[in-house]
Enzyme design. Structure first.
Site, PDB file in Angstrom:
ATOM      1  CG  HIS A 140      -1.936  -1.063   1.086  1.00  0.00           C
ATOM      2  ND1 HIS A 140      -2.618  -1.646   2.196  1.00  0.00           N
ATOM      3  CD2 HIS A 140      -2.254  -1.787   0.153  1.00  0.00           C
ATOM      4  CE1 HIS A 140      -3.538  -2.693   1.829  1.00  0.00           C
ATOM      5  NE2 HIS A 140      -3.396  -2.680   0.347  1.00  0.00           N
ATOM      6  N   GLY A 182      -1.085  -9.646  12.659  1.00  0.00           N
ATOM      7  CA  GLY A 182      -1.676  -8.351  12.702  1.00  0.00           C
ATOM      8  C   GLY A 182      -2.436  -7.894  11.488  1.00  0.00           C
TER       9      GLY A 182
HETATM   10  P1  NAD Z   1      -6.884  -3.574  10.209  1.00  0.00           P
HETATM   11  O1  NAD Z   1      -7.011  -2.415  11.059  1.00  0.00           O
HETATM   12  O2  NAD Z   1      -7.936  -4.037   9.393  1.00  0.00           O
HETATM   13  O3  NAD Z   1      -6.736  -4.883  11.272  1.00  0.00           O
HETATM   14  C1  NAD Z   1      -5.613  -4.958  12.153  1.00  0.00           C
HETATM   15  C2  NAD Z   1      -5.699  -6.215  12.564  1.00  0.00           C
HETATM   16  O4  NAD Z   1      -4.377  -6.413  13.540  1.00  0.00           O
HETATM   17  C3  NAD Z   1      -6.814  -6.793  13.313  1.00  0.00           C
HETATM   18  O5  NAD Z   1      -7.117  -8.090  13.194  1.00  0.00           O
HETATM   19  C4  NAD Z   1      -6.379  -6.873  14.854  1.00  0.00           C
HETATM   20  O6  NAD Z   1      -7.215  -7.628  15.844  1.00  0.00           O
HETATM   21  C5  NAD Z   1      -4.878  -6.939  15.084  1.00  0.00           C
HETATM   22  N1  NAD Z   1      -4.078  -6.427  15.853  1.00  0.00           N
HETATM   23  C6  NAD Z   1      -4.387  -5.203  16.600  1.00  0.00           C
HETATM   24  N2  NAD Z   1      -3.680  -5.077  17.641  1.00  0.00           N
HETATM   25  C7  NAD Z   1      -2.592  -6.074  17.534  1.00  0.00           C
HETATM   26  C8  NAD Z   1      -1.416  -6.611  18.158  1.00  0.00           C
HETATM   27  N3  NAD Z   1      -0.840  -5.988  19.128  1.00  0.00           N
HETATM   28  N4  NAD Z   1      -0.881  -8.057  17.645  1.00  0.00           N
HETATM   29  C9  NAD Z   1      -1.286  -8.522  16.919  1.00  0.00           C
HETATM   30  N5  NAD Z   1      -2.600  -8.257  16.267  1.00  0.00           N
HETATM   31  C10 NAD Z   1      -3.039  -7.209  16.551  1.00  0.00           C
HETATM   32  O7  NAD Z   1      -5.530  -3.407   9.470  1.00  0.00           O
HETATM   33  P2  NAD Z   1      -5.038  -4.306   8.145  1.00  0.00           P
HETATM   34  O8  NAD Z   1      -5.802  -5.505   7.910  1.00  0.00           O
HETATM   35  O9  NAD Z   1      -3.303  -3.967   8.120  1.00  0.00           O
HETATM   36  O10 NAD Z   1      -5.584  -3.410   6.917  1.00  0.00           O
HETATM   37  C11 NAD Z   1      -5.755  -1.846   7.208  1.00  0.00           C
HETATM   38  C12 NAD Z   1      -5.105  -0.948   6.091  1.00  0.00           C
HETATM   39  O11 NAD Z   1      -4.784   0.271   6.684  1.00  0.00           O
HETATM   40  C13 NAD Z   1      -3.725  -1.539   5.705  1.00  0.00           C
HETATM   41  O12 NAD Z   1      -3.976  -1.858   4.293  1.00  0.00           O
HETATM   42  C14 NAD Z   1      -2.707  -0.517   5.739  1.00  0.00           C
HETATM   43  O13 NAD Z   1      -2.422   0.179   4.575  1.00  0.00           O
HETATM   44  C15 NAD Z   1      -3.410   0.658   6.559  1.00  0.00           C
HETATM   45  N6  NAD Z   1      -2.705   0.901   7.965  1.00  0.00           N
HETATM   46  C16 NAD Z   1      -1.441   1.182   7.983  1.00  0.00           C
HETATM   47  C17 NAD Z   1      -0.946   1.330   9.217  1.00  0.00           C
HETATM   48  C18 NAD Z   1       0.596   1.545   9.430  1.00  0.00           C
HETATM   49  O14 NAD Z   1       1.205   1.590   8.374  1.00  0.00           O
HETATM   50  N7  NAD Z   1       1.086   1.220  10.509  1.00  0.00           N
HETATM   51  C19 NAD Z   1      -1.832   1.656  10.343  1.00  0.00           C
HETATM   52  C20 NAD Z   1      -2.993   1.591  10.196  1.00  0.00           C
HETATM   53  C21 NAD Z   1      -3.537   1.245   8.805  1.00  0.00           C
END
Ligand code: NAD
Length: 255
Positions: free
Chosen positions: A119, A191
């Site tokens: 992404h 995650g």
């Molecule tokens: P999502 O928010 O849909 O899901 C996050 C997942 O992580 C959930 O299943 C949740 O239960 C799990 N989770 C939360 N805390 C956790 C932990 N400490 N340990 C293990 N698992 C944990 O996110 P997604 O599926 O990655 O999709 C969302 C989109 O948003 C992504 O495509 C990304 O591009 C973007 N995004 C990126 C970031 C980043 O770069 N850090 C942050 C937020 C969203």
């Protein structure tokens, strides 16, 4: 040591081509909220208003106002033990590549060298008018909190190089991600909510070729039936446990 971790360690030892697929959950312990958990970004910012390509073109200030909240978190975040565990697995010859949905650069900061950013990244942006590439520091200087950053060449609107809803993924990156998923014999899914396609289909590609599948998550996902092992708990705790368990197993084998 818990049984699930012991089993993951055995799978890591037995596998020759391991690929990790990571999502927002792996970076939560670095202080970056995920999107869909309670309190996540999408509970406060409707993605159809703040994060589609169409909405960006119509009114980029909406996206940039959301970004002004998110970017300080991204800027200050450092890799947590889960990112470090994956880079250690790579050094041990047990992680061929990391395919990530994240835009935060934390896998690279942790030392992983083959990271596929499905992404995109927040570290660069592109002018929608002239196509000129801008680095993050430049973007910050040309306009920031509350303002839309503009191109220093033509004053056009800068869009960050993250994939917004309605935008295609980078084709070569997606192609290689599919190749890796299809060719691996173990996929570690860390995650990931597995609600965003095509990233969410990568475990299915791996499964079709009989790859083993381990999910690390704090909660269940809609794809849990694809996993051989579901390791519940914080990625920053459970993933390093698994890597340590694998190292112990490998050391026993060597002696
Ligand atoms: P999502 O928010 O849909 O899901 C996050 C997942 O992580 C959930 O299943 C949740 O239960 C799990 N989770 C939360 N805390 C956790 C932990 N400490 N340990 C293990 N698992 C944990 O996110 P997604 O599926 O990655 O999709 C969302 C989109 O948003 C992504 O495509 C990304 O591009 C973007 N995004 C990126 C970031 C980043 O770069 N850090 C942050 C937020 C969203």
């Amino acid at each position: 040591m818990s049984e699930d971790i012991e089993e993951v360690a055995r799978r890591i030892q037995a596998s020759k081509r391991i690929v990790a697929l990571t999502g927002a959950g792996i970076s939560v312990e670095s202080g970056i909220p995920d999107f869909r958990s309670p309190g996540g970004l999408w509970t406060r910012f409707d993605p159809s208003v703040y994060a589609t390509f169409e909405s960006f073109v119509n009114d980029p200030s909406k996206f940039w106002s959301m970004a002004s909240e998110l970017h300080p978190l991204l800027e200050n975040a450092t890799p947590n033990p889960a990112h470090l565990a994956l880079s250690e697995l790579e050094r041990l010859g047990k992680c061929e590549a990391v395919i990530t949905q994240n835009i935060d650069n934390l896998h690279q900061d942790a030392g992983s060298t083959d990271v596929l950013e499905l992404h995109g990244t927040y570290r660069t942006g592109t002018c929608l008018a002239c196509g000129c590439r801008h680095q993050y520091d430049e973007i910050k200087q040309t306009g920031w909190f509350g303002e839309v950053p503009s191109c220093k060449e033509c004053a056009g609107v800068i869009k960050p190089d993250v994939v917004l809803f309605g935008e295609p993924l980078n084709a070569p990156v997606l192609h290689r991600a599919v190749e890796l998923a299809t060719g691996c014999d173990l996929m570690l899914v860390v995650g990931c909510g597995l609600e965003v396609f095509p990233a969410a289909s990568l475990p299915t590609y791996a499964r079709r070729n009989n790859a083993g599948m381990v999910f690390f998550n704090v909660a269940s996902t809609a794809f849990d039936d694809l996993a051989d092992i579901i390791v519940l708990g914080k990625a920053g705790e459970r993933l390093p446990e698994a890597v340590e368990a694998y190292k112990a197993l490998a050391a026993v084998r060597e002696n």
